[in-house]
Design a protein around this motif. Sequence first.
Motif, mmCIF file in Angstrom:
data_model
loop_
_atom_site.group_PDB
_atom_site.id
_atom_site.type_symbol
_atom_site.label_atom_id
_atom_site.label_comp_id
_atom_site.label_asym_id
_atom_site.label_seq_id
_atom_site.Cartn_x
_atom_site.Cartn_y
_atom_site.Cartn_z
ATOM 1 N N LEU A 15 0.847 -1.182 0.000
ATOM 2 C CA LEU A 15 0.000 0.000 0.000
ATOM 3 C C LEU A 15 0.884 1.234 0.000
ATOM 4 N N ALA A 62 -7.365 -1.036 5.100
ATOM 5 C CA ALA A 62 -6.501 -1.504 4.014
ATOM 6 C C ALA A 62 -5.203 -2.087 4.560
ATOM 7 N N ARG A 231 -7.185 -4.980 -5.358
ATOM 8 C CA ARG A 231 -6.032 -4.660 -4.523
ATOM 9 C C ARG A 231 -5.162 -3.603 -5.182
ATOM 10 N N TRP A 234 -6.911 -0.177 -4.346
ATOM 11 C CA TRP A 234 -6.820 0.387 -3.003
ATOM 12 C C TRP A 234 -5.388 0.507 -2.513
ATOM 13 N N GLU A 235 -4.449 -0.221 -3.139
ATOM 14 C CA GLU A 235 -3.051 -0.057 -2.756
ATOM 15 C C GLU A 235 -2.394 1.108 -3.477
ATOM 16 N N LEU A 238 -5.013 4.584 -1.951
ATOM 17 C CA LEU A 238 -6.415 4.404 -1.544
ATOM 18 C C LEU A 238 -7.370 4.917 -2.625
#
Length: 284
Positions: A15, A62, A231, A234-235, A238
Amino acid sequence: MPAYDRSAAYAQPVLRILDARTGEPVPAAPARRGLTRVEARACGPDPTALRVLLTADLLVRALELGGTPVWATLAAPHRPADLRTAATTLSIRPFEDAHDVTPGLGERQTLHVTSETPDASGGGPVVWVAPVEWTGEVTGGQGADAAGHAPESAPEPTDQPPAHPALLVLLADPAALRLALLSVPRAEPVRLDSGVLEEAAGRLARWRRAVSGWARQPSRPVPDEVRARLRSAWEDDLDLPGVLQVLRDVESAPELPDGARFETYVYADRLLALDLARDLGSPA
């Protein structure tokens, strides 16, 4: 839906967050298993403060989905109890009071989530959140609390700023407000009115009905390429609008079995917290 490398779904998740101080992306957790502190800084209670807390909540979720332990704190100098009440209504998980915690508990990094200028925060990367503006009508008296409840008696005089008068309207349908805020990139201002909230409520109702229907079909795993897209979104700082776009694509993809759609929405809801499976068991 576009094709993706099958192995991408199982790549090591990283992230990355844009640090508002430097303008450069940085890892949200320098050590994957190292404790990361997320501190929300909000003046509130007002719509912008709720967006700050929502962003911090999403960041915590997350990180936890990636296996990182998180310590969430809140620094709110004005009406913190009202702000916490409104945050709970918005399905934001509790934060410890930043003034009551002991520093140096082994955290590898502190992420500051704020709508203030970056220099106003302490050391560590700054996750900047753009303001929220309510452009619709306002109902309810000035004495209403942050969750929209009228007081039993006249409020005591205080030097604290009052809660924003639009909170009563905004929190009438908390899930719709949450979806409306998730639909706009974090660095872009949000303009809300009754029409925006009604549109979000309609989409949420449609998705909940769809999830309830898909649940009646045999379960199928989340497709690898869909998991990778979720993924990846959101990584990437965000990118919640990107996550929502994946859900729209899954909803309309003709080749996906309904059981896979169901598992995809339930999986994404671990981050979104929109209660997408609320209508399970309801009549068709």
